[in-house]
Write an enzyme that holds these catalytic residues in place. Structure first.
Site, mmCIF file in Angstrom:
data_model
loop_
_atom_site.group_PDB
_atom_site.id
_atom_site.type_symbol
_atom_site.label_atom_id
_atom_site.label_comp_id
_atom_site.label_asym_id
_atom_site.label_seq_id
_atom_site.Cartn_x
_atom_site.Cartn_y
_atom_site.Cartn_z
ATOM 1 C CG HIS A 141 1.701 0.992 5.908
ATOM 2 N ND1 HIS A 141 2.889 1.384 6.516
ATOM 3 C CD2 HIS A 141 1.455 -0.242 5.993
ATOM 4 C CE1 HIS A 141 3.389 0.432 7.033
ATOM 5 N NE2 HIS A 141 2.713 -0.731 7.057
ATOM 6 C CG ASP A 218 2.937 1.981 0.028
ATOM 7 O OD1 ASP A 218 3.560 0.955 -0.466
ATOM 8 O OD2 ASP A 218 2.517 1.882 1.118
ATOM 9 C CD GLN A 221 0.376 -5.406 1.146
ATOM 10 O OE1 GLN A 221 0.091 -6.718 0.621
ATOM 11 N NE2 GLN A 221 0.867 -5.254 2.218
ATOM 12 C CE LYS A 244 4.759 -5.333 2.911
ATOM 13 N NZ LYS A 244 4.259 -6.056 4.178
ATOM 14 C CB CYS A 383 0.998 -0.278 9.579
ATOM 15 S SG CYS A 383 2.268 -0.973 10.849
#
Length: 425
Positions: A141, A218, A221, A244, A383
């Site tokens: 991302h 990261d 998600q 999220k 992104c």
């Protein structure tokens, strides 16, 4: 985290907690929240961008503002004490949720991007220099890619990228070649927000640590969609966002191993994060407050705890199982069309999203047609512009799923795509 037995979700009951899912959408928008008479039932499949928020999380925000709205760590009065306890407890709850050792390892930020920047500036500017390498993946991302790219320019370090193979998986042989004694940081997405690829974060951490490098995962998600234990991964840093995972916007989390955070200088300066100030110098507060300058994200942090409570009641193993079921179903249904190209691994080997394109139709045009059918998806490069360049497309259409989505909603998506196929035939 141990293996959890999964159970089918009672999606109908879950949907009752999300009034927005009863909305009708479409037509001309004159006032936010209102559509015209030409409307369709909402099919919300844009959860990788932002999930919806259950009533219990909204109520936690209302309770704060109506019941004990006050700044934290600055007042002796009752409201300030009550707010401070709630805010501190939220850090404890997040630490427990992701397997951290305690609140000292949990920094509240405004999103994953700020968490990335905090480490890049507070650690990267001090530790990186010519001859050092930051290793990323080709599916990063922009929050990771752009941040480390710019820090490398400031420090003289270089950036290298682990290849993504033709199936959309991370090439771990290439990773083993790239990560060497020059590597200072490996920063990798846990679940790709474009390909749905689940990256073996623990293996990357092992490779990094074998060469005395750090690893930053990261988890934007992954934390919302599956059980995550930062201790099992052995991540040095880990980041994710509340919006999220059923929480409000404006709240992110940075996890960092305590000894690393203690050795870093603050990223922002001001009130709240100081212990002592003179006209000549200052000293810093203990963790985690050292990295939370100014009035922090009080209501958002408290609401994030409420979101975690909701997800844990559902069961994170159940969340993962439901997402994977929907992703596989969507992959199989979309694969019925020979003019639809799907990106990433097969449907039984991905996170809860499917990015695709319809031949001859730009993703933005397809998204507009789907919107006419009430289907909300994401269109663009998500992104991940360099990844789309690698795929040879300017943009893609992405459907992403969560605990309140159903197979019938995926059927509605597929029907809308079929209508677009007929329109552009």
């Amino acid at each position: 985290m141990g293996t959890q037995e999964t159970q089918p979700l009672d999606v109908a009951s879950i949907r009752e907690d999300f009034p927005i899912l009863d909305r009708m959408v479409g037509g001309e928008i004159e006032t936010p929240g209102e559509g015209s008479a030409d409307t369709q039932p909402l099919v919300y499949l844009d959860n990788a961008a932002t999930s919806q928020t259950p009533e219990s999380v909204v109520e936690s925000i209302v309770d704060y503002y109506y019941g004990y709205n006050s700044n934290v760590h600055r007042g002796i009065h009752h409201l300030s004490q009550e707010a401070s306890v709630a805010y501190e407890n939220a850090h404890d709850r997040v630490a427990e949720f992701i397997g951290a050792d305690g609140r000292e390892e949990i920094i509240f930020t405004k999103n994953t991007t700020e968490s990335m920047n905090l480490v890049a500036y507070a650690w990267g500017l001090a530790e990186l220099g010519p001859g050092d390498t930051v290793v990323l993946t080709e599916m990063e991302h922009h929050a990771s890619l752009v941040t480390w790219q710019q820090i490398a320019k400031k420090t003289g370090a270089s950036v290298e990228y682990i290849r993504v193979d033709d199936d959309g998986r991370l090439d771990m042989d290439h990773a083993a070649d790239l990560i060497d004694d020059s590597t200072a940081m490996v920063s990798a997405v846990h679940v790709s927000n474009t390909l749905g690829t689940v990256v073996p974060a623990g293996e990357l951490a092992d490779l990094a640590h074998d060469h005395d490098a750090h690893v930053f995962i990261d988890g934007a998600q992954s934390v919302p969609t599956r059980p995550v234990d930062v201790g099992e991964i052995d991540a040095d840093f880990f980041a994710f966002s509340g919006h999220k995972m059923l929480g409000p916007t404006g709240i992110g989390v940075l996890y960092g191993k305590q000894h690393l955070l203690e050795g870093m200088e603050p990223y922002l300066y001001g009130g709240e994060m100081i212990r002592s100030v003179t006209y000549d110098d200052s000293t810093w507060e203990d963790l985690p407050w050292k990295f939370e300058a100014g009035t922090p994200v009080i209501a958002q942090g408290i609401a994030l705890e409420a979101a975690i409570d909701y997800l844990e009641e559902v069961g994170m193993a159940n969340v993962q199982s439901h997402e994977e079921l929907l992703a596989e179903y969507a992959y199989d249904r979309l694969s019925e069309f020979d003019d639809v190209e799907i990106y990433g691994p097969p449907g039984d080997d991905r996170g809860g999203l499917v990015a695709f394109n319809l031949d001859g139709v730009h993703a933005h045009d397809l998204s507009s047609i789907l919107n006419d059918h009430g289907v909300a998806i994401r269109a663009g490069d998500h992104c991940t512009q360099p990844l789309h360049d690698k795929l040879g497309v300017p943009a893609s259409t992405r459907a992403s799923f969560y605990i309140y989505n159903t197979k019938s909603e995926i059927d509605a998506l597929v029907d809308a795509v079929d209508d677009a196929r007929q329109l552009f035939a």
